[in-house]
Design a protein around this motif. Structure first.
Motif, PDB file in Angstrom:
ATOM      1  N   LYS A   1       1.052   3.381  -8.386  1.00 58.41           N
ATOM      2  CA  LYS A   1       0.129   4.223  -7.775  1.00 58.41           C
ATOM      3  C   LYS A   1      -0.092   4.477  -6.394  1.00 58.41           C
ATOM      4  O   LYS A   1       0.155   3.497  -5.624  1.00 58.41           O
ATOM      5  N   VAL A   2      -0.608   5.521  -5.983  1.00 62.23           N
ATOM      6  CA  VAL A   2      -0.737   6.101  -4.704  1.00 62.23           C
ATOM      7  C   VAL A   2      -2.169   5.692  -4.263  1.00 62.23           C
ATOM      8  O   VAL A   2      -3.100   5.922  -5.042  1.00 62.23           O
ATOM      9  N   HIS A   3      -2.226   5.084  -2.993  1.00 63.96           N
ATOM     10  CA  HIS A   3      -3.415   4.498  -2.509  1.00 63.96           C
ATOM     11  C   HIS A   3      -4.057   5.328  -1.372  1.00 63.96           C
ATOM     12  O   HIS A   3      -5.234   5.271  -0.980  1.00 63.96           O
ATOM     13  N   VAL A   4      -3.257   6.219  -0.545  1.00 65.37           N
ATOM     14  CA  VAL A   4      -3.561   7.200   0.445  1.00 65.37           C
ATOM     15  C   VAL A   4      -2.812   8.344   0.331  1.00 65.37           C
ATOM     16  O   VAL A   4      -1.683   8.258   0.083  1.00 65.37           O
ATOM     17  N   LEU A   5      -3.453   9.724   0.121  1.00 68.34           N
ATOM     18  CA  LEU A   5      -2.935  11.022   0.073  1.00 68.34           C
ATOM     19  C   LEU A   5      -3.121  11.503   1.565  1.00 68.34           C
ATOM     20  O   LEU A   5      -4.060  11.456   2.217  1.00 68.34           O
ATOM     21  N   VAL A   6      -1.809  11.977   1.978  1.00 75.77           N
ATOM     22  CA  VAL A   6      -1.691  12.531   3.411  1.00 75.77           C
ATOM     23  C   VAL A   6      -1.206  13.929   3.259  1.00 75.77           C
ATOM     24  O   VAL A   6       0.135  14.178   3.056  1.00 75.77           O
ATOM     25  N   LEU A   7      -1.938  15.043   3.742  1.00 83.70           N
ATOM     26  CA  LEU A   7      -1.508  16.305   3.921  1.00 83.70           C
ATOM     27  C   LEU A   7      -1.044  16.608   5.193  1.00 83.70           C
ATOM     28  O   LEU A   7      -1.708  16.319   6.059  1.00 83.70           O
ATOM     29  N   MET A   8       0.153  17.138   5.112  1.00 81.42           N
ATOM     30  CA  MET A   8       1.024  17.448   6.461  1.00 81.42           C
ATOM     31  C   MET A   8       0.931  19.058   6.587  1.00 81.42           C
ATOM     32  O   MET A   8       1.287  19.695   5.667  1.00 81.42           O
TER      33      MET A   8
ATOM     34  N   TYR B   1      -8.082   2.949   5.383  1.00 81.56           N
ATOM     35  CA  TYR B   1      -8.521   3.896   3.973  1.00 81.56           C
ATOM     36  C   TYR B   1      -7.881   3.353   2.957  1.00 81.56           C
ATOM     37  O   TYR B   1      -8.594   3.260   1.923  1.00 81.56           O
ATOM     38  N   GLY B   2      -6.602   3.129   2.744  1.00 78.81           N
ATOM     39  CA  GLY B   2      -6.039   2.696   1.768  1.00 78.81           C
ATOM     40  C   GLY B   2      -6.414   1.173   1.389  1.00 78.81           C
ATOM     41  O   GLY B   2      -6.936   0.909   0.001  1.00 78.81           O
ATOM     42  N   ASN B   3      -6.590   0.339   2.150  1.00 85.08           N
ATOM     43  CA  ASN B   3      -7.024  -0.979   1.776  1.00 85.08           C
ATOM     44  C   ASN B   3      -8.527  -0.859   1.347  1.00 85.08           C
ATOM     45  O   ASN B   3      -8.656  -1.405   0.136  1.00 85.08           O
ATOM     46  N   ASP B   4      -9.250  -0.225   1.923  1.00 82.59           N
ATOM     47  CA  ASP B   4     -10.618   0.012   1.403  1.00 82.59           C
ATOM     48  C   ASP B   4     -10.628   0.510  -0.112  1.00 82.59           C
ATOM     49  O   ASP B   4     -11.295   0.103  -1.024  1.00 82.59           O
TER      50      ASP B   4
ATOM     51  N   LEU C   1       0.816  -1.134   0.108  1.00 82.79           N
ATOM     52  CA  LEU C   1       0.087  -0.021  -0.174  1.00 82.79           C
ATOM     53  C   LEU C   1       0.940   1.156  -0.214  1.00 82.79           C
ATOM     54  O   LEU C   1       1.755   1.407   0.746  1.00 82.79           O
ATOM     55  N   ARG C   2       0.564   2.268  -0.988  1.00 81.10           N
ATOM     56  CA  ARG C   2       1.575   3.417  -1.060  1.00 81.10           C
ATOM     57  C   ARG C   2       0.810   4.651  -0.451  1.00 81.10           C
ATOM     58  O   ARG C   2      -0.268   4.961  -0.932  1.00 81.10           O
TER      59      ARG C   2
ATOM     60  N   ALA D   1     -11.748  -1.377  -3.511  1.00 85.57           N
ATOM     61  CA  ALA D   1     -12.883  -1.068  -4.399  1.00 85.57           C
ATOM     62  C   ALA D   1     -12.563  -0.822  -5.918  1.00 85.57           C
ATOM     63  O   ALA D   1     -13.157  -0.849  -6.908  1.00 85.57           O
ATOM     64  N   HIS D   2     -11.205  -0.435  -5.884  1.00 86.44           N
ATOM     65  CA  HIS D   2     -10.742   0.049  -7.359  1.00 86.44           C
ATOM     66  C   HIS D   2      -9.448  -1.071  -7.901  1.00 86.44           C
ATOM     67  O   HIS D   2      -8.963  -0.690  -8.816  1.00 86.44           O
ATOM     68  N   ALA D   3      -9.541  -2.135  -7.193  1.00 86.63           N
ATOM     69  CA  ALA D   3      -8.367  -2.941  -7.760  1.00 86.63           C
ATOM     70  C   ALA D   3      -8.250  -3.367  -9.261  1.00 86.63           C
ATOM     71  O   ALA D   3      -7.028  -3.288  -9.913  1.00 86.63           O
TER      72      ALA D   3
END
Length: 305
Positions: free
Chosen positions: A180-187, A292-295, A58-59, A299-301
């Motif tokens: 591809k990115v699976h979760v986007l985290v804003l710091m 969240y990334g796993n979900d 997971l990225r 859903a989009h695999a």
């Protein structure tokens, strides 16, 4: 008798008009519940994650303004998992420079068994160049869009004045589900007074692209201990702090994310050993990223391959 009465009235009057007590900076009850004895369970949940939909890992992409603590968070996540202080991603003090120290696209692995195993966890972090105000400084939003779609090769050096194109050597023409990115985290730094409007515009473009792609997004407020003296005294006051409550509402409005997708953490900075309270907040954030990334992958695999 009359003179005594006048003196007594003046004393009462001065007492009432004296300096007002300082405003209460803590709420009576936390506005978000935290189980501070939950670290072991969080570690078990994170260790239980296994890719099941064709992905090798997971990225998680971490982005944000310069000085927000992106590299420090990656190091802190490893420290919380290792239960010892770890320094891997190059991190700098916020006052060392106002420019980004992350110039290349780099993938960071965290290894199992306290970091002593050669087997990595099935999730990776990418830290990118920090965002700055203006059109020719810091990470270009078009490059982050390329990263989201998996088009940026490992080691690509970012250029604020010339974003990546499909003709560049660093362009990945055929990204797989693992690129591809699976979760986007804003710091964002919780103690920042304001954010440059041009940075807000850049973040909005990135947020909208991630939304269109269906990529889950969360925001993390770092440096919570320097935002509020009560949090500095006791980290367990984090969600009783009126200052942080106000700041998260401001974040939500500024970046377009609902409040339950915004969390606060304190990165490891001066510590030489881990602390359960610090690690608990970091592990909560990490667990949410994984969930969240796993979900999203489930859903989009098909479309991600």
């Amino acid at each position: 008798m009359g003179n005594v009465s006048v003196v007594e009235e003046r004393i009462v009057y001065r007492t009432v008009e004296g300096p007002a007590p300082p405003p209460q900076s803590l709420l009576d009850q936390p506005w978000r519940g935290i189980d501070w004895n939950n670290k072991k369970k969080l570690l078990e949940e994170i260790n239980r994650y296994t890719p099941k939909h064709g992905e090798k890992h997971l990225r998680v992409l971490v982005y944000g303004p310069v000085g927000a603590g992106k590299s420090s968070f990656i190091n802190s996540a490893a420290s919380a998992l290792y239960e010892r202080i770890y320094i891997g991603a190059e991190a700098h003090t916020t006052d060392a420079s106002s420019r980004s120290h992350t110039l290349k696209y780099t993938t960071h692995n965290i290894f199992k068994d306290g970091g002593y195993s050669d087997e990595p966890y099935p999730f990776v972090f990418n830290d990118v160049m920090g965002m700055e105000g203006g059109d020719r400084l810091g990470m270009h939003p078009d490059d982050i869009v390329m990263v989201l779609k998996g088009h940026v090769k490992e080691g690509y050096k970012f250029n604020p004045m010339s974003p990546l194109t499909d003709k560049d050597h660093g362009y990945n023409k055929n990204p797989t589900i693992n690129d591809k990115v699976h979760v986007l985290v804003l710091m964002l730094s919780a103690d920042c007074s304001d954010i440059d409007p041009t940075i807000i515009d850049k973040m909005e473009k990135i947020r909208q692209t991630a939304h269109d792609l269906g990529i889950p997004q969360i925001a993390i407020g770092t440096h919570v201990d320097t935002l509020c003296p009560e949090i500095h005294k006791d980290l367990q006051n984090i969600y009783r702090s009126k200052l942080l409550y106000t700041k998260i509402k401001e974040f939500s409005k500024a970046v377009g994310l609902v409040e339950n997708c915004i969390m606060g953490v304190k990165n490891y900075s001066h510590e030489t050993d881990t602390d359960d309270n610090v690690s608990t907040l970091i592990l909560l954030a990490l667990r949410n990223m994984i969930n969240y990334g796993n979900d999203y992958i489930r859903a989009h695999a098909k479309s991600l391959k």
